[in-house]
Design an enzyme around this catalytic site. Structure first.
Site, PDB file in Angstrom:
ATOM      1  N   ASP A   1       9.136  -9.355  12.309  1.00  0.00           N
ATOM      2  CA  ASP A   1      10.344  -9.584  13.036  1.00  0.00           C
ATOM      3  C   ASP A   1      10.185 -11.369  13.079  1.00  0.00           C
ATOM      4  OD1 ASP A   1       9.017  -9.326  15.852  1.00  0.00           O
ATOM      5  OD2 ASP A   1       9.953  -7.280  15.743  1.00  0.00           O
TER       6      ASP A   1
ATOM      7  N   ALA B   1      10.810  -4.969  14.606  1.00  0.00           N
ATOM      8  CA  ALA B   1      11.085  -4.295  12.789  1.00  0.00           C
ATOM      9  C   ALA B   1       9.961  -5.155  12.602  1.00  0.00           C
ATOM     10  CB  ALA B   1      12.714  -5.783  12.856  1.00  0.00           C
TER      11      ALA B   1
ATOM     12  N   HIS C   1      -6.285  -2.724  -4.789  1.00  0.00           N
ATOM     13  CA  HIS C   1      -5.254  -2.218  -4.062  1.00  0.00           C
ATOM     14  C   HIS C   1      -6.147  -1.301  -2.616  1.00  0.00           C
ATOM     15  CE1 HIS C   1      -6.352   3.135  -4.238  1.00  0.00           C
ATOM     16  NE2 HIS C   1      -5.286   2.701  -4.256  1.00  0.00           N
TER      17      HIS C   1
ATOM     18  N   HIS D   1       3.136   0.239  19.150  1.00  0.00           N
ATOM     19  CA  HIS D   1       2.967  -1.029  18.823  1.00  0.00           C
ATOM     20  C   HIS D   1       2.128  -1.930  18.860  1.00  0.00           C
ATOM     21  CE1 HIS D   1       5.704  -4.952  18.386  1.00  0.00           C
ATOM     22  NE2 HIS D   1       4.636  -5.298  19.478  1.00  0.00           N
TER      23      HIS D   1
END
Length: 131
Positions: free
Chosen positions: A28, A121, A20, A98
């Site tokens: 990507d 991605a 957990h 990002h």
């Protein structure tokens, strides 16, 4: 032989061992893997396997309570953003830059490298519990 969706041995081991709150990154081809994080490289050639195919397969095996996505994804890769929204369903999603996503990746148990060659991605999945 395994009968379920996820056949890759290394990835099956990681998913089975997650507890957990543990983090799993699916990225990507260009996402850097932080030092100390296990890399599971699935990339065969550009586009194979596709990012969303890998996400869908992992979601069939891993209980996910939350996800993190870079805010740049919505603007720079709307197809991936739409696919993630569809696949994640009601899973709460936090958006970060990002750069922040890459920083959070350093706390992951593993990073799965896909053959995806489109920008942003990437997703971080936080394991939940099945009870």
């Amino acid at each position: 032989m395994k009968k379920t969706t996820l056949l890759n041995q290394a990835l099956s081991e990681v998913v089975a061992g997650m507890g957990h709150g543990d983090l799993l990154v699916i990225g990507d081809y260009g996402l850097p893997c932080p030092k100390g994080v296990r890399r599971i490289d699935l990339a065969l050639r550009p586009g194979i396997p596709a990012f969303l195919d890998v996400v869908e397969t992992i979601l069939a095996e891993l209980q996910v309570e939350a996800a993190v996505v870079a805010r740049e994804t919505a603007e720079r890769n709307p197809a991936v953003q739409e696919g993630l929204t569809r696949l994640l369903g009601g899973v709460p999603v936090t958006t970060v830059s990002h750069e922040e996503l890459k920083e959070i990746s350093a706390r992951a148990v593993a990073l799965v490298r896909t053959g995806e060659c489109t920008p942003y991605a990437n997703v971080i999945l936080r394991a939940g519990v099945t009870f």
